[in-house]
Design a protein around this motif. Sequence first.
Motif, short mmCIF file in Angstrom:
data_model
loop_
_atom_site.label_atom_id
_atom_site.label_comp_id
_atom_site.label_asym_id
_atom_site.label_seq_id
_atom_site.Cartn_x
_atom_site.Cartn_y
_atom_site.Cartn_z
N THR A 169 12.51 36.21 40.44
CA THR A 169 13.59 35.72 41.29
C THR A 169 14.87 35.59 40.47
O THR A 169 14.94 34.76 39.56
CB THR A 169 13.22 34.33 41.88
OG1 THR A 169 11.90 34.40 42.41
CG2 THR A 169 14.18 33.91 42.96
N SER A 190 15.21 40.80 41.17
CA SER A 190 14.27 40.09 42.06
C SER A 190 13.32 41.11 42.68
O SER A 190 13.77 42.16 43.15
CB SER A 190 15.00 39.37 43.18
OG SER A 190 15.85 38.38 42.68
N ALA A 235 15.27 43.75 46.34
CA ALA A 235 14.05 42.95 46.40
C ALA A 235 13.14 43.41 47.51
O ALA A 235 13.59 43.90 48.54
CB ALA A 235 14.42 41.48 46.63
#
Lengths: 247, 231
Positions: free
Chosen positions: A15, A31, A2
């Motif tokens: 997410t 994510s 992420a």
Amino acid sequence: MAAPAESRVHAIEATDLVRRFGRRHAVDRVSFSLGSGDCLALFGPNGAGKTTLLRLLAGLLRPTAGEATINGAALRSDQDARRNVGLLTHQTMLYPALTARENVRFAAGLYGLRDPETAASEALALMRVSDRAEVPVRSLSRGLQQRVSIARAVVHRPRVLLLDEPYTGLDAAGAAALTGMLRELRAAGAALVLVTHNLGEGLAIASHAAVMLAGRFTRFDDATALDAAGYGAEYVQLVMAAEGARG
Amino acid sequence: MADETAPGFGASAWLIARKDLTVEFRTKTAFFSAMVFTVLGIAIFFFAWDSTAVASIDLAPGVLWVVFVFSGLLALQRSFSVEQSDRAMDALLVSPVIREAIYAGKAIANLLFICAIQLIAVPAVALFYNLPLGRPLLVLLGMAWLTAVGLVAIGTLFASMAVNTRLAELLLPMLSLPFFVPLVMSASYASTKLLAGRPAAEWWPWLRILIGFDIVFLVACTLAFPFTLEE
């Protein structure tokens, strides 16, 4: 993997996104977030889950778990948020019996543009296909259909543009027109997700680059700091290792 | 950048209906096949008819509604198949147009399409079976329109469900026909009494039932439509 989480509203935010088809995880806990003007080039072998991820981001698929938002809104439940999104997929999403202009004008109408005719003309001119505007799409070559399809996707000047293999079928002039338009959209603050198998094309435009294997992000990099040749070699190694593991 | 407001329900529905009609006007495939089917069906029933055994007034309504339902299915089949070839449906779904407006647009186009078929089918039945012209024919056209509304309401919903399956051509009639029964039953009772010259008090209750079905199906199918789009 992420990008760093921030409190501000991201142009695109995924997410822990999961999508299963039966027992197979097409997208598995993905994510990431992109801000305005960012462009993510997404690489990966066939069947890695790239197209499914785009369809999840576009709100065309319901996630099995997790959430995808565009400018803070979930597209599936927020009709108004969808007007800021453009989507280009493997299919042209055009009506073969209609002319190029009619197709793009119809798309402009769907987004409630005040002057669909002018918007359609501008989008067709941007993709250098104005001279074929009155030709039915079924009579156009695959490359020209792709140009019309891109014009359809950007006619409303979206703030978020999701592109799946946009260079497919384009000649050099078409590819140059597309690259120029994507840079212009980025400069105007649009966030882009670009799925491609061509590392050179992807890295030339992108601010971020990700590699997707078996539904997961295995790399997420700042593309501006990448050495294209080195990245390409590492990418091939990653894909070969994944193919080997799959047998 | 996109800063316009999303188009309203009516504007979106009409935009989609107009696009569907333009596509059909260009290709004419469904219209011609429906027209040929209608005329052929009426002609075949006519040549198989023993006028000494069954009065035309008793047979004509049945012929009309059978032909009408099956030619209507051809129109409904086409409704969502035009969205499938290049996944144009995805462009509709990713746009800010609400799902119910997509349904309404498709239903409007289907209704106009079926009305165009009726404009040929009803006079053709009247001609073949020597039905009374004038006011009864106009009322019959009105009944046909009311039946078309119900048929389109149900058929558009099921066409959307069937289009993603491998047996779409088979599935649409299988799903739709049981729901068409109350519509066709009301329409045939009403039209039989109308053509037999019975007073309005005898056929009007059937029309009221038909109107009731139309309202129920329109509301229920509009609300159900977004669920047929889930992948």
